[in-house]
Design a protein around this motif. Structure first.
Motif, PDB file in Angstrom:
ATOM      1  N   GLY A   7       0.822  -1.203   0.000  1.00 37.50           N
ATOM      2  CA  GLY A   7       0.000   0.000   0.000  1.00 37.50           C
ATOM      3  C   GLY A   7       0.851   1.245   0.000  1.00 37.50           C
ATOM      4  N   LYS A   8       0.189   2.373   0.143  1.00 39.65           N
ATOM      5  CA  LYS A   8       0.864   3.669   0.107  1.00 39.65           C
ATOM      6  C   LYS A   8       1.273   4.076   1.519  1.00 39.65           C
ATOM      7  N   TYR A   9       2.503   4.591   1.630  1.00 36.48           N
ATOM      8  CA  TYR A   9       3.051   5.062   2.893  1.00 36.48           C
ATOM      9  C   TYR A   9       3.621   6.459   2.710  1.00 36.48           C
ATOM     10  N   ARG A  10       3.622   7.229   3.783  1.00 34.05           N
ATOM     11  CA  ARG A  10       4.240   8.553   3.771  1.00 34.05           C
ATOM     12  C   ARG A  10       5.459   8.517   4.678  1.00 34.05           C
ATOM     13  N   HIS A  11       6.587   8.935   4.126  1.00 36.24           N
ATOM     14  CA  HIS A  11       7.830   9.042   4.876  1.00 36.24           C
ATOM     15  C   HIS A  11       7.733  10.261   5.785  1.00 36.24           C
ATOM     16  N   PHE A  12       8.449  10.243   6.893  1.00 39.29           N
ATOM     17  CA  PHE A  12       8.336  11.352   7.841  1.00 39.29           C
ATOM     18  C   PHE A  12       8.778  12.688   7.245  1.00 39.29           C
ATOM     19  N   LYS A  13       9.524  12.666   6.142  1.00 39.80           N
ATOM     20  CA  LYS A  13       9.918  13.912   5.480  1.00 39.80           C
ATOM     21  C   LYS A  13       8.873  14.380   4.479  1.00 39.80           C
ATOM     22  N   LYS A  15       7.433  12.692   1.564  1.00 42.67           N
ATOM     23  CA  LYS A  15       7.226  12.048   0.257  1.00 42.67           C
ATOM     24  C   LYS A  15       6.505  10.719   0.431  1.00 42.67           C
ATOM     25  N   GLU A  16       5.830  10.292  -0.654  1.00 39.75           N
ATOM     26  CA  GLU A  16       5.044   9.055  -0.589  1.00 39.75           C
ATOM     27  C   GLU A  16       5.669   7.930  -1.401  1.00 39.75           C
ATOM     28  N   TYR A  17       5.429   6.714  -0.916  1.00 40.25           N
ATOM     29  CA  TYR A  17       5.983   5.499  -1.503  1.00 40.25           C
ATOM     30  C   TYR A  17       4.918   4.422  -1.496  1.00 40.25           C
ATOM     31  N   ARG A  18       5.043   3.467  -2.419  1.00 40.91           N
ATOM     32  CA  ARG A  18       4.143   2.316  -2.442  1.00 40.91           C
ATOM     33  C   ARG A  18       4.945   1.061  -2.126  1.00 40.91           C
ATOM     34  N   VAL A  19       4.552   0.361  -1.064  1.00 41.33           N
ATOM     35  CA  VAL A  19       5.171  -0.925  -0.739  1.00 41.33           C
ATOM     36  C   VAL A  19       4.604  -1.941  -1.710  1.00 41.33           C
ATOM     37  N   LEU A  20       5.487  -2.614  -2.436  1.00 45.17           N
ATOM     38  CA  LEU A  20       5.093  -3.619  -3.412  1.00 45.17           C
ATOM     39  C   LEU A  20       4.987  -4.991  -2.767  1.00 45.17           C
ATOM     40  N   THR A  21       5.958  -5.315  -1.935  1.00 41.83           N
ATOM     41  CA  THR A  21       5.992  -6.619  -1.266  1.00 41.83           C
ATOM     42  C   THR A  21       7.090  -6.602  -0.224  1.00 41.83           C
ATOM     43  N   THR A  22       7.213  -7.680   0.516  1.00 44.05           N
ATOM     44  CA  THR A  22       8.366  -7.886   1.380  1.00 44.05           C
ATOM     45  C   THR A  22       9.100  -9.113   0.852  1.00 44.05           C
ATOM     46  N   ALA A  23      10.374  -9.214   1.183  1.00 46.87           N
ATOM     47  CA  ALA A  23      11.203 -10.315   0.697  1.00 46.87           C
ATOM     48  C   ALA A  23      12.258 -10.623   1.754  1.00 46.87           C
ATOM     49  N   GLY A  63       8.586  10.126  15.760  1.00 48.56           N
ATOM     50  CA  GLY A  63       7.528   9.211  15.372  1.00 48.56           C
ATOM     51  C   GLY A  63       8.046   8.178  14.394  1.00 48.56           C
ATOM     52  N   PRO A  64       7.127   7.448  13.755  1.00 50.86           N
ATOM     53  CA  PRO A  64       7.543   6.394  12.834  1.00 50.86           C
ATOM     54  C   PRO A  64       8.176   6.945  11.556  1.00 50.86           C
ATOM     55  N   ARG A  65       9.130   6.184  11.011  1.00 54.08           N
ATOM     56  CA  ARG A  65       9.775   6.581   9.748  1.00 54.08           C
ATOM     57  C   ARG A  65       8.763   6.618   8.603  1.00 54.08           C
ATOM     58  N   PHE A  66       7.884   5.610   8.538  1.00 54.23           N
ATOM     59  CA  PHE A  66       6.839   5.539   7.506  1.00 54.23           C
ATOM     60  C   PHE A  66       5.493   5.325   8.176  1.00 54.23           C
ATOM     61  N   VAL A  67       4.464   5.987   7.640  1.00 51.39           N
ATOM     62  CA  VAL A  67       3.100   5.837   8.143  1.00 51.39           C
ATOM     63  C   VAL A  67       2.239   5.320   7.001  1.00 51.39           C
ATOM     64  N   PHE A  68       1.452   4.275   7.262  1.00 46.79           N
ATOM     65  CA  PHE A  68       0.545   3.708   6.266  1.00 46.79           C
ATOM     66  C   PHE A  68      -0.529   4.738   5.940  1.00 46.79           C
ATOM     67  N   VAL A  69      -0.794   4.952   4.632  1.00 49.67           N
ATOM     68  CA  VAL A  69      -1.797   5.914   4.180  1.00 49.67           C
ATOM     69  C   VAL A  69      -3.039   5.201   3.657  1.00 49.67           C
ATOM     70  N   GLU A  70      -2.842   4.278   2.714  1.00 50.62           N
ATOM     71  CA  GLU A  70      -3.980   3.549   2.126  1.00 50.62           C
ATOM     72  C   GLU A  70      -3.476   2.354   1.344  1.00 50.62           C
ATOM     73  N   GLU A  71      -4.409   1.452   1.034  1.00 49.73           N
ATOM     74  CA  GLU A  71      -4.057   0.254   0.250  1.00 49.73           C
ATOM     75  C   GLU A  71      -3.798   0.615  -1.192  1.00 49.73           C
TER      76      GLU A  71
END
Length: 71
Positions: A7-13, A15-23, A63-71
């Motif tokens: 899903g979409k996450y916001r970095h504490f600075k 900018k936004e990122y999308r987590v694709l998967t974990t490995a 606070g957290p480095r990344f915060v979940f925004v939405e799926e």
């Protein structure tokens, strides 16, 4: 550690990122997050899951480095 779900996450600075998967790292088995920048050229990156979920204290922010925004 909290589950890192796609899903979409916001970095504490800001900018936004999308987590694709974990490995898992092929040699150390360290859990990694595979994510894509939602700005610029949209590069794909990996970061240790432990670092993804850690708390940061910087420039007046705590606070957290990344915060979940939405799926």
């Amino acid at each position: 550690m909290e589950e890192i779900r796609p899903g979409k996450y916001r970095h504490f600075k800001g900018k936004e990122y999308r987590v694709l998967t974990t490995a898992c790292h092929s040699e150390t088995l360290e859990r990694m997050v595979v994510y894509q920048a939602l700005y610029g050229e949209g590069g794909v990156w990996v970061r240790p899951a432990a670092m993804w979920g850690e708390l940061v204290e910087r420039d007046g922010y705590s606070g957290p480095r990344f915060v979940f925004v939405e799926e």
